[in-house]
Design a protein around this motif. Structure first.
Motif, PDB file in Angstrom:
ATOM      1  N   ALA A  33       0.844  -1.204   0.000  1.00 27.86           N
ATOM      2  CA  ALA A  33       0.000   0.000   0.000  1.00 27.86           C
ATOM      3  C   ALA A  33       0.875   1.249   0.000  1.00 27.86           C
ATOM      4  CB  ALA A  33      -0.937  -0.013   1.203  1.00 27.86           C
ATOM      5  N   GLY A  34       1.931   1.231   0.849  1.00 30.26           N
ATOM      6  CA  GLY A  34       2.845   2.373   0.901  1.00 30.26           C
ATOM      7  C   GLY A  34       3.574   2.558  -0.428  1.00 30.26           C
ATOM      8  N   TRP A  35       3.996   1.464  -1.026  1.00 32.42           N
ATOM      9  CA  TRP A  35       4.713   1.492  -2.310  1.00 32.42           C
ATOM     10  C   TRP A  35       3.830   2.135  -3.385  1.00 32.42           C
ATOM     11  CZ3 TRP A  35       9.259  -1.524  -4.037  1.00 32.42           C
ATOM     12  CH2 TRP A  35       9.454  -1.467  -5.413  1.00 32.42           C
ATOM     13  N   LEU A  36       2.554   1.772  -3.383  1.00 34.29           N
ATOM     14  CA  LEU A  36       1.641   2.313  -4.393  1.00 34.29           C
ATOM     15  C   LEU A  36       1.386   3.801  -4.196  1.00 34.29           C
ATOM     16  CD1 LEU A  36      -1.021  -0.536  -4.625  1.00 34.29           C
ATOM     17  CD2 LEU A  36       0.589   0.157  -6.394  1.00 34.29           C
ATOM     18  N   LEU A  37       1.432   4.228  -2.930  1.00 36.17           N
ATOM     19  CA  LEU A  37       1.103   5.617  -2.624  1.00 36.17           C
ATOM     20  C   LEU A  37       2.182   6.585  -3.106  1.00 36.17           C
ATOM     21  CD1 LEU A  37      -0.502   5.310   0.910  1.00 36.17           C
ATOM     22  CD2 LEU A  37      -1.571   6.278  -1.118  1.00 36.17           C
ATOM     23  N   ILE A  38       3.390   6.079  -3.360  1.00 32.09           N
ATOM     24  CA  ILE A  38       4.470   6.992  -3.749  1.00 32.09           C
ATOM     25  C   ILE A  38       4.585   7.017  -5.281  1.00 32.09           C
ATOM     26  CG2 ILE A  38       6.410   5.349  -3.690  1.00 32.09           C
ATOM     27  CD1 ILE A  38       6.506   8.779  -2.070  1.00 32.09           C
ATOM     28  N   PRO A  39       4.583   8.226  -5.870  1.00 26.79           N
ATOM     29  CA  PRO A  39       4.681   8.321  -7.321  1.00 26.79           C
ATOM     30  C   PRO A  39       6.061   7.910  -7.822  1.00 26.79           C
ATOM     31  CG  PRO A  39       4.805  10.478  -6.324  1.00 26.79           C
ATOM     32  CD  PRO A  39       4.491   9.535  -5.215  1.00 26.79           C
ATOM     33  N   ALA A  40       6.123   7.352  -8.998  1.00 25.78           N
ATOM     34  CA  ALA A  40       7.383   6.885  -9.560  1.00 25.78           C
ATOM     35  C   ALA A  40       8.396   8.018  -9.657  1.00 25.78           C
ATOM     36  CB  ALA A  40       7.136   6.267 -10.932  1.00 25.78           C
ATOM     37  N   ALA A  41       7.896   9.223  -9.902  1.00 22.57           N
ATOM     38  CA  ALA A  41       8.792  10.365 -10.101  1.00 22.57           C
ATOM     39  C   ALA A  41       9.518  10.762  -8.818  1.00 22.57           C
ATOM     40  CB  ALA A  41       7.995  11.545 -10.634  1.00 22.57           C
ATOM     41  N   ALA A  42       8.992  10.343  -7.670  1.00 24.41           N
ATOM     42  CA  ALA A  42       9.605  10.752  -6.408  1.00 24.41           C
ATOM     43  C   ALA A  42      11.044  10.272  -6.323  1.00 24.41           C
ATOM     44  CB  ALA A  42       8.793  10.200  -5.241  1.00 24.41           C
ATOM     45  N   ALA A  43      11.348   9.171  -7.001  1.00 23.18           N
ATOM     46  CA  ALA A  43      12.687   8.605  -6.944  1.00 23.18           C
ATOM     47  C   ALA A  43      13.727   9.566  -7.515  1.00 23.18           C
ATOM     48  CB  ALA A  43      12.717   7.275  -7.683  1.00 23.18           C
ATOM     49  N   SER A  44      13.326  10.402  -8.444  1.00 23.00           N
ATOM     50  CA  SER A  44      14.298  11.302  -9.063  1.00 23.00           C
ATOM     51  C   SER A  44      14.157  12.750  -8.578  1.00 23.00           C
ATOM     52  CB  SER A  44      14.147  11.243 -10.590  1.00 23.00           C
ATOM     53  OG  SER A  44      12.798  11.459 -10.922  1.00 23.00           O
ATOM     54  N   CYS A  45      13.310  12.943  -7.592  1.00 22.25           N
ATOM     55  CA  CYS A  45      13.109  14.277  -7.018  1.00 22.25           C
ATOM     56  C   CYS A  45      14.430  14.793  -6.443  1.00 22.25           C
ATOM     57  CB  CYS A  45      12.031  14.195  -5.940  1.00 22.25           C
ATOM     58  SG  CYS A  45      12.088  15.478  -4.713  1.00 22.25           S
ATOM     59  N   ARG A  46      14.728  16.096  -6.627  1.00 24.42           N
ATOM     60  CA  ARG A  46      16.050  16.634  -6.288  1.00 24.42           C
ATOM     61  C   ARG A  46      16.386  16.449  -4.813  1.00 24.42           C
ATOM     62  NH1 ARG A  46      17.428  22.541  -6.627  1.00 24.42           N
ATOM     63  NH2 ARG A  46      19.033  22.067  -5.149  1.00 24.42           N
ATOM     64  N   ILE A  62       0.935   2.424  10.505  1.00 27.89           N
ATOM     65  CA  ILE A  62       1.580   3.632   9.993  1.00 27.89           C
ATOM     66  C   ILE A  62       2.981   3.328   9.473  1.00 27.89           C
ATOM     67  CG2 ILE A  62       2.482   5.910  10.639  1.00 27.89           C
ATOM     68  CD1 ILE A  62       0.141   6.121  12.609  1.00 27.89           C
ATOM     69  N   SER A  63       3.736   2.556  10.277  1.00 26.06           N
ATOM     70  CA  SER A  63       5.155   2.389   9.947  1.00 26.06           C
ATOM     71  C   SER A  63       5.391   1.495   8.726  1.00 26.06           C
ATOM     72  CB  SER A  63       5.911   1.848  11.157  1.00 26.06           C
ATOM     73  OG  SER A  63       5.495   0.535  11.444  1.00 26.06           O
ATOM     74  N   LEU A  64       4.590   0.470   8.535  1.00 28.24           N
ATOM     75  CA  LEU A  64       4.865  -0.418   7.395  1.00 28.24           C
ATOM     76  C   LEU A  64       4.665   0.282   6.045  1.00 28.24           C
ATOM     77  CD1 LEU A  64       3.682  -3.901   8.668  1.00 28.24           C
ATOM     78  CD2 LEU A  64       5.996  -3.210   8.096  1.00 28.24           C
ATOM     79  N   PRO A  65       3.560   0.983   5.825  1.00 26.70           N
ATOM     80  CA  PRO A  65       3.457   1.708   4.549  1.00 26.70           C
ATOM     81  C   PRO A  65       4.475   2.850   4.459  1.00 26.70           C
ATOM     82  CG  PRO A  65       1.306   1.515   5.611  1.00 26.70           C
ATOM     83  CD  PRO A  65       2.319   1.075   6.607  1.00 26.70           C
ATOM     84  N   LEU A  66       4.607   3.616   5.575  1.00 31.32           N
ATOM     85  CA  LEU A  66       5.372   4.859   5.509  1.00 31.32           C
ATOM     86  C   LEU A  66       6.882   4.632   5.583  1.00 31.32           C
ATOM     87  CD1 LEU A  66       3.921   7.534   5.257  1.00 31.32           C
ATOM     88  CD2 LEU A  66       4.538   8.021   7.627  1.00 31.32           C
ATOM     89  N   LEU A  67       7.326   3.716   6.427  1.00 31.55           N
ATOM     90  CA  LEU A  67       8.763   3.531   6.642  1.00 31.55           C
ATOM     91  C   LEU A  67       9.338   2.354   5.855  1.00 31.55           C
ATOM     92  CD1 LEU A  67       9.105   4.248  10.471  1.00 31.55           C
ATOM     93  CD2 LEU A  67       9.520   5.770   8.549  1.00 31.55           C
ATOM     94  N   VAL A  68       8.452   1.518   5.274  1.00 26.17           N
ATOM     95  CA  VAL A  68       8.963   0.414   4.462  1.00 26.17           C
ATOM     96  C   VAL A  68       8.539   0.588   3.003  1.00 26.17           C
ATOM     97  CG1 VAL A  68       9.136  -2.089   4.198  1.00 26.17           C
ATOM     98  CG2 VAL A  68       8.842  -1.116   6.471  1.00 26.17           C
ATOM     99  N   GLY A  69       7.215   0.717   2.767  1.00 22.73           N
ATOM    100  CA  GLY A  69       6.713   0.805   1.396  1.00 22.73           C
ATOM    101  C   GLY A  69       7.211   2.036   0.655  1.00 22.73           C
ATOM    102  N   VAL A  70       7.077   3.202   1.295  1.00 31.97           N
ATOM    103  CA  VAL A  70       7.474   4.456   0.640  1.00 31.97           C
ATOM    104  C   VAL A  70       8.978   4.493   0.327  1.00 31.97           C
ATOM    105  CG1 VAL A  70       7.663   6.953   0.971  1.00 31.97           C
ATOM    106  CG2 VAL A  70       5.502   5.789   1.462  1.00 31.97           C
TER     107      VAL A  70
END
Lengths: 198, 197
Positions: free
Chosen positions: A51-64, A108-116
């Motif tokens: 769920a956390g992984w899905l919530l983060i946009p692919a573009a975030a990986a290249s954010c400055r 909270i921690s599994l999506p936010l601190l692992v998935g994201v």
């Protein structure tokens, strides 16, 4: 500006992530999943991460900001690794069942601190780093599975000994499956990037 | 590069602190371990519930103060662990004269006086130094188990699984140690000093 625009996730992805999270948080499903050790550890926990992984946009990986502060994604992967390891402690699993505070912390921690962080940092990690992480995941699953099978006592007070054995066997299977997948990718040569451009 | 290193180190330090507190300083990894460690660090009284033994005599847990008491939690239908605990208590009764042995059933729906009697007879509990008992009032069971930190779960076959351990009360009635019943020699060595004090 483009960067900020890129940060806005595709609507479908975020809706799927949020939907998955809400479904997992539904009291009836929570009860069903947490009744059994296998369902708790091998369905609920991984799906919270997803769920956390899905919530983060692919573009975030290249954010400055992300690139400057975490160049190779090491800090992010470390965070994901350690947060996941916390919920592998038998005591944490028991606490999540016994105490609402821990249950909330888990959700909270599994999506936010692992998935994201996984979604954010995995693509930027160099091959060497990825190999290191995969090797560790396989050995950790293998050792945990073996321990659960061999333990003379129950490690969780809320779960039966036969459930613990089932989890042990499944963890060993998972370690085997991941090893095979890695070997397959290495020798048969599945390349996600090649598949995408094709 | 320095910023990335700084961030990674910060994550590692925070994680160490969290793991340290979650495991009582890397000492315990299970709820059972935490329960035993907590009792060692801070002994406490169990609730003064009224029990009834295999001969139908009622007594309060309080009334045993002044003696060293060993408590096991059981249910009489238990085919495995409780039976082993019963054997352990039979041997303890011979090895540690002067201690009070108490087998407390948490299966109060099923275990009446007759069942307690049968368990006592089959394991050799004399009803004096070793008593097989159950809480008289149903509402006392929860607080008693909570006080000791015992968790009982249904095994799906009509039986139960529970923390199998020996609970040691000192002469002041405080729960001071929670011990493994195997190996027996270690258990005896752990209990002996409390008998002298």
């Amino acid at each position: 500006m483009a960067e900020i625009l890129n940060l806005i996730p595709s609507f479908r992805r975020i809706a799927m992530g949020a939907g998955l999270f809400l479904v997992l948080a539904a009291p009836s499903l929570r009860e069903v999943l947490e009744q059994d050790m296998t369902r708790h550890m091998l369905i609920q926990l991984p799906f919270l991460v997803l769920a956390g992984w899905l919530l983060i946009p692919a573009a975030a990986a290249s954010c400055r900001f992300v690139v400057i502060w975490d160049r190779f994604g090491i800090a992010g992967i470390l965070t994901a690794n350690l947060a996941a390891a916390y919920w592998m402690l038998p005591r944490s699993l028991d606490n999540a069942i016994a105490l609402p505070v821990f249950e909330i912390a888990k959700f909270i921690s599994l999506p936010l601190l692992v998935g994201v962080p996984l979604g954010c940092c995995w693509p930027r990690m160099p091959m060497l780093g990825k190999g290191f992480v995969m090797a560790n995941v396989v050995s950790m699953l293998g050792i945990a599975g073996w321990l659960y099978l061999a333990a003379p006592v129950r490690v969780c007070v809320f779960y039966l000994s036969d459930q613990q054995e089932a989890v042990g066997r499944l963890l060993l299977c998972l370690a085997g499956a991941i090893s095979l997948a890695v070997l397959f990718c290495a020798f048969v040569g599945f390349r996600p990037s090649a598949a995408r451009t094709a | 590069m320095m910023r990335s290193l700084f961030l990674a180190l910060t994550v590692a330090v925070i994680a160490m602190a969290v793991f340290g507190s979650a495991t009582e300083g890397f000492r315990v990894f299970t709820t059972e371990g935490a329960r035993r460690y907590a009792v060692e660090q801070a002994p406490h009284q169990l609730p003064a519930v009224t029990l009834e033994d295999q001969d139908g005599r009622s007594f309060s847990l309080d009334s045993l103060q002044g003696r060293v008491v060993l408590i096991e939690f059981i249910y009489t239908r238990c085919p495995t662990v409780c039976s082993a605990l019963g054997d352990v208590f039979a041997r303890l009764a011979r090895a540690l004269p002067g201690t009070v042995l108490l087998s407390i059933s948490f299966d109060i729906e099923h275990d009446g006086r007759a069942e307690l009697r049968r368990y006592a007879d089959s394991h050799g509990a004399d009803g004096d130094e070793w008593r097989v008992a159950r809480p008289v009032h149903g509402q006392d069971l929860g607080p008693l188990l909570d006080g000791a930190g015992v968790v009982v779960i249904a095994d799906g076959w009509g039986g139960y699984q529970h923390n199998a351990a020996v609970h040691l009360l000192d002469r002041h009635g405080r729960l001071v140690r929670i011990l493994d019943f195997d190996p027996l020699s270690v258990l005896i060595d752990e209990v002996t000093p409390w008998l002298k004090s």
